[in-house]
Design a protein around this motif. Structure first.
Motif, PDB file in Angstrom:
ATOM      1  N   VAL A  95       5.979  22.539  -7.333  1.00  0.00           N
ATOM      2  CA  VAL A  95       4.681  21.982  -6.966  1.00  0.00           C
ATOM      3  C   VAL A  95       4.521  22.242  -5.470  1.00  0.00           C
ATOM      4  O   VAL A  95       5.176  21.621  -4.642  1.00  0.00           O
ATOM      5  CB  VAL A  95       4.605  20.478  -7.274  1.00  0.00           C
ATOM      6  N   SER A  98       3.840  19.540  -2.779  1.00  0.00           N
ATOM      7  CA  SER A  98       4.759  18.410  -2.670  1.00  0.00           C
ATOM      8  C   SER A  98       5.959  18.822  -1.827  1.00  0.00           C
ATOM      9  O   SER A  98       6.224  20.006  -1.634  1.00  0.00           O
ATOM     10  CB  SER A  98       5.228  17.974  -4.052  1.00  0.00           C
ATOM     11  N   SER A 106      11.976  15.467  -9.137  1.00  0.00           N
ATOM     12  CA  SER A 106      11.257  15.506 -10.407  1.00  0.00           C
ATOM     13  C   SER A 106      12.169  15.961 -11.541  1.00  0.00           C
ATOM     14  O   SER A 106      11.853  15.750 -12.711  1.00  0.00           O
ATOM     15  CB  SER A 106      10.003  16.372 -10.296  1.00  0.00           C
ATOM     16  N   GLY A 107      13.314  16.533 -11.205  1.00  0.00           N
ATOM     17  CA  GLY A 107      14.305  16.849 -12.233  1.00  0.00           C
ATOM     18  C   GLY A 107      14.841  15.617 -12.945  1.00  0.00           C
ATOM     19  O   GLY A 107      15.407  15.714 -14.039  1.00  0.00           O
ATOM     20  N   LEU A 109      12.906  13.022 -13.834  1.00  0.00           N
ATOM     21  CA  LEU A 109      11.814  12.267 -14.459  1.00  0.00           C
ATOM     22  C   LEU A 109      12.108  11.863 -15.900  1.00  0.00           C
ATOM     23  O   LEU A 109      11.638  10.825 -16.364  1.00  0.00           O
ATOM     24  CB  LEU A 109      10.504  13.074 -14.403  1.00  0.00           C
ATOM     25  N   GLY A 110      12.879  12.660 -16.593  1.00  0.00           N
ATOM     26  CA  GLY A 110      13.191  12.320 -17.976  1.00  0.00           C
ATOM     27  C   GLY A 110      14.139  11.141 -18.097  1.00  0.00           C
ATOM     28  O   GLY A 110      14.273  10.542 -19.166  1.00  0.00           O
ATOM     29  N   VAL A 112      14.580   8.498 -15.403  1.00  0.00           N
ATOM     30  CA  VAL A 112      14.322   7.279 -14.640  1.00  0.00           C
ATOM     31  C   VAL A 112      13.359   6.340 -15.351  1.00  0.00           C
ATOM     32  O   VAL A 112      12.655   6.728 -16.278  1.00  0.00           O
ATOM     33  CB  VAL A 112      13.736   7.598 -13.247  1.00  0.00           C
ATOM     34  N   PRO A 114      10.149   4.844 -16.118  1.00  0.00           N
ATOM     35  CA  PRO A 114       8.834   5.479 -15.938  1.00  0.00           C
ATOM     36  C   PRO A 114       7.934   4.704 -14.990  1.00  0.00           C
ATOM     37  O   PRO A 114       7.202   5.308 -14.191  1.00  0.00           O
ATOM     38  CB  PRO A 114       8.238   5.520 -17.343  1.00  0.00           C
ATOM     39  N   GLY A 115       7.972   3.372 -15.044  1.00  0.00           N
ATOM     40  CA  GLY A 115       7.127   2.568 -14.160  1.00  0.00           C
ATOM     41  C   GLY A 115       7.439   2.853 -12.709  1.00  0.00           C
ATOM     42  O   GLY A 115       6.541   3.073 -11.901  1.00  0.00           O
ATOM     43  N   SER A 117       8.804   5.489 -11.496  1.00  0.00           N
ATOM     44  CA  SER A 117       8.461   6.863 -11.126  1.00  0.00           C
ATOM     45  C   SER A 117       6.969   6.988 -10.829  1.00  0.00           C
ATOM     46  O   SER A 117       6.553   7.861 -10.079  1.00  0.00           O
ATOM     47  CB  SER A 117       8.856   7.840 -12.234  1.00  0.00           C
ATOM     48  N   ALA A 118       6.156   6.073 -11.415  1.00  0.00           N
ATOM     49  CA  ALA A 118       4.714   6.133 -11.179  1.00  0.00           C
ATOM     50  C   ALA A 118       4.404   5.902  -9.708  1.00  0.00           C
ATOM     51  O   ALA A 118       3.436   6.444  -9.188  1.00  0.00           O
ATOM     52  CB  ALA A 118       3.980   5.103 -12.033  1.00  0.00           C
ATOM     53  N   HIS A 120       6.490   6.754  -7.350  1.00  0.00           N
ATOM     54  CA  HIS A 120       7.412   7.658  -6.652  1.00  0.00           C
ATOM     55  C   HIS A 120       8.668   6.955  -6.150  1.00  0.00           C
ATOM     56  O   HIS A 120       9.148   7.247  -5.056  1.00  0.00           O
ATOM     57  CB  HIS A 120       6.701   8.366  -5.497  1.00  0.00           C
ATOM     58  N   LYS A 121       9.156   5.988  -6.926  1.00  0.00           N
ATOM     59  CA  LYS A 121      10.368   5.296  -6.519  1.00  0.00           C
ATOM     60  C   LYS A 121      11.519   5.752  -7.404  1.00  0.00           C
ATOM     61  O   LYS A 121      11.430   5.694  -8.628  1.00  0.00           O
ATOM     62  CB  LYS A 121      10.159   3.786  -6.661  1.00  0.00           C
ATOM     63  N   PHE A 122      12.563   6.264  -6.769  1.00  0.00           N
ATOM     64  CA  PHE A 122      13.721   6.737  -7.522  1.00  0.00           C
ATOM     65  C   PHE A 122      14.946   5.917  -7.136  1.00  0.00           C
ATOM     66  O   PHE A 122      15.048   5.441  -6.001  1.00  0.00           O
ATOM     67  CB  PHE A 122      13.978   8.216  -7.228  1.00  0.00           C
TER      68      PHE A 122
END
Ligand code: ATP
Ligand code: MG
Lengths: 256, 436
Positions: A95, A98, A106-107, A109-110, A112, A114-115, A117-118, A120-122
């Motif tokens: 992207v 970004s 973003s690798g 994302l599957g 973490v 989901p809430g 990640s919305a 952008h908190k990892f």
């Protein structure tokens, strides 16, 4: 060695243009292999790779990944399968607007929440491993730059870092070095080799240069018009086989 | 590049065959319509230059009852003739051409025969939708002696031919004639009269003078003490009306734009349904000008209430921005989306991480652009009771004759509008430059 992927009579017909891109192909890939796909442009390499993680829907046949039928997986199961099969691309597919760090993260994302990640908190571990992976591909200082500020070789390394974040069992690489110069190509290929040998990740890569295929592959699969025309060790490809795969007029080009 | 074996293209479904017929059908309807337009033009000019001058000044030349079928059939025949000769503007617009064997030109006699055959063929055309016969075989569009083909598809096989000058081709001349007719009609219908423009300039002189000496009596003073407000008040009303409509409209349009984007929704039949409904909705809403919506809302919430104007602008902004936004969503680079999907991310995560970063700059630019439009619209929406600065403009305009300095007051309002619109335009242009 235990088998990781079994592909059984896989066929893909593109409705548009009515092209039979992959024609009744069957083969297996063992865990830990470095399988290289070769073949002329349009022979169906990309199509085959993209069928495995169902970026395109196969027309017929079966793909079994670690005992699970990918072709029959539900949307949820498919997401869980895709976490285990990373992919890197010829055009890097980052992207562009970004940051490098976001691209790498973003690798995850599957995996973490989901809430979270919305916004952008990892998790902290993910952040740490993102930096570790950037370190590993040799560009830790680029983390906060925008992805499109990087050179092609650096961008592909970000792609590899993103794939590493998935901690995959399988890495698929669709012409990962075709957009790079020979020296950079080798350094990128070496990261793939390292993943294969040190992390035990099974690799399937399509490559355009036979010399790269010979250098990095443990096994080679050649496609022509959507069918397998050769399957075997790199050393087994002689002049006659080469002509069969690439046609009579072709001549081998070296990449050093 | 060599193509792998083609799968057999035997019999297609009637739907596929119908779709393939569409360009031919559309081309024919276009030709028919253009001949119809010519018929109308001839009728109008006959009226103008012959009937009302020489027959009956107060009358109007109209078609007798039997005239209509005659005109319809005549234009149909003309369209058919140009279609048969493969020279019509409809066919060239849709890129269709009649070719003989080996792409040779088709001889005149054969084209004439085609014209006759088309009369029967068109009636039989529905039959061509079924079975394996090549499309159009029934209208002699496709047989041994000639075929109607899409030029773009056979471009590479065509023998080289010298491009002809436009004035030597039928369609060039036809198009030029059509353009000339349209211009002539337009001139007459809109009663353009340059003489009047010159004659009247003196008579409106004092109005010009008043307009250019604006009087800012009511800059901060209420216009009618205790009842209506000042110029500054109405100006603020206008600006906030546009601001409110733009911001809330953009906020609503943002999520809707994903529902109206093919690349996000086109993954199954249900998604397609939502996409189509959304697109239709956007287009329908957009086609109603905000000033027309304001009529409705002014009746609803009260004439002259800025809330009416804000609601109208809000609705129109949603439709317009959602359409523009979703086109941006459709134009994103699909590569990163695939890459994120392969990590096992959910569909909305792909949107959040792959689509949104790509579209943010153009979203901001479009929103600012919309803000410019809304400000302009907000200044005149009072015409239909939408509130804002226009209220004053039309108030003073109506006081002409009763108020000595009415035109000077109108001038003041106009100056205020020009200054504010110009200033806000300038700011938004600078901001857009920064983003771009
Ligand atoms: N989306 C598509 N729609 C229709 N046909 C397609 C599509 N993608 C690929 N094809 C066709 O399928 C065949 C195989 O294409 P594919 O991209 O798999 O080949 P490839 O071996 O990856 O070639 P390259 O080395 O050029 O990337 C080609 O004939 C191509 O034209
Ligand atoms: Mg490819």
């Amino acid at each position: 060695m235990e088998e990781l992927i079994r592909i059984d009579r896989l066929t893909k017909v593109y409705e548009r243009g009515e092209v039979l891109a992959v024609n009744d192909i069957s083969f297996t890939v063992k865990r830990g292999e470095f399988l290289v796909l070769i073949g002329l442009s349009g022979s169906g390499k990309s199509t085959l790779l993209r069928c495995i993680n169902r970026l395109i829907e196969p027309t017929a046949g079966q793909i079994v990944f670690d005992g699970i039928d990918v072709t029959k997986a539900s949307a949820r199961q498919l997401r869980q399968l895709r976490r285990r099969m990373a992919m890197i691309f010829q055009q890097f597919n980052l992207v562009k607007r970004s940051s490098v760090l976001t691209n790498v993260l973003s690798g995850r994302l599957g995996y973490v929440n989901p809430g979270a990640s919305a916004i952008h908190k990892f998790p902290k571990e993910d952040l740490e491993s993102a930096f570790a992976n950037l370190e590993r591909v040799g560009i830790p200082e680029q983390a906060y730059k925008r992805a499109d500020e990087l050179s092609g070789g650096q961008q592909q390394r970000v792609g590899i870092a993103r794939a590493l974040m998935q901690r995959p069992d399988l890495l698929m690489a669709d012409e990962p070095v075709s957009a790079l110069d020979p020296a950079t190509a080798h350094s990128v290929m070496q990261y793939l080799e390292q993943m294969n040998q040190e992390d035990g990740v099974t690799v399937i890569a399509s490559l355009h240069f036979l010399s790269l295929a010979r250098r990095y592959g443990t096994r080679i699969l050649a496609l022509k018009d959507g069918e397998i025309v050769f399957e075997g060790l790199p050393a087994e490809i002689d002049a006659a086989k080469f002509k069969e795969i690439y046609g009579e007029e072709a001549e081998e080009v070296e990449v050093r | 590049m060599k193509r792998p074996k083609k799968s057999k293209s035997a019999s297609h479904s009637p739907w596929v065959r119908l779709a393939a017929l569409r360009p031919r059908f559309s081309a024919f309807m276009l030709d028919w319509a253009s001949w119809g337009f010519i018929a109308y033009g001839v009728m109008y000019l006959l009226n103008k230059y012959w009937y009302i001058r020489h027959v009956n000044f107060y009358g109007r030349l109209t078609l007798p009852g039997w005239g209509w079928p005659v005109v319809i059939i005549a234009t149909f025949e003309l369209a058919l003739l140009s279609h048969a000769f493969s020279q019509s503007i409809g066919l060239s617009l849709f890129g269709l051409r009649l070719f003989g064997p080996e792409y040779a030109p088709v001889p005149f006699r054969r084209r004439l025969a085609r014209f006759v055959a088309l009369h029967v063929g068109l009636v039989l055309q529905p039959l061509a939708l079924f079975g394996d016969r090549p499309l159009g075989s029934l209208v002699h569009d496709s047989d041994k002696t000639g075929r109607m083909l899409l030029v773009a598809k056979v471009k590479d096989d065509l023998p080289a031919e010298k491009p002809r000058k436009w004035y030597t081709t039928y369609r060039g001349l036809f198009l030029a004639g059509l353009l000339a007719l349209t211009f002539w009609l337009g001139w007459k219908i809109t009663t353009i009269n340059l003489q009047m423009l010159v004659e009247r300039i003196g008579k409106s002189g004092h109005i010009w003078k008043d307009l250019f000496t604006p009087r800012f009596t009511y800059l901060t003073e209420p216009v009618i003490p205790g009842r209506t407000f000042s110029l500054v008040h109405y100006m603020l009303e206008t600006i906030f009306m546009a601001f409110f409509a733009t911001v809330t409209g953009a906020i609503v349009a943002f999520p809707l734009s994903f529902l109206g984007a093919r690349n996000i929704m086109g993954f199954n039949a249900f998604g397609w349904l939502i996409y189509s409904v959304m697109r239709t909705l956007f287009n329908a809403l957009r086609s109603i000008e905000s000033i027309l919506m304001a009529v409705l809302f002014a009746v609803w919430v009260g004439f002259g209430n800025p809330f009416a104007g804000a609601l109208a602008l809000f609705l129109h902004t949603i439709a317009a921005l959602a359409k523009l936004y979703s086109e941006q969503v459709e134009a994103v680079d699909p590569g990163p989306l695939e890459a994120i999907a392969t990590t096992g991310a959910r569909r909305w995560q792909v949107v959040a991480y792959g689509v949104i970063p790509q579209i943010i700059p153009s979203y901001l630019a479009f929103t600012l652009y919309r803000w410019d439009i809304n400000i302009r619209m907000a200044t005149i929406i009072a015409l239909v009771g939408g509130g804002g600065i226009g209220t004053l403009l039309f108030y003073f305009k109506n006081e002409v004759g009763r108020l000595d300095d009415a035109w000077n007051q109108v001038g003041a309002v106009v100056v205020a509008i020009v200054v504010v619109v110009w200033a806000l335009d300038y700011i938004s242009a600078r901001v857009r430059e920064k983003i771009g």
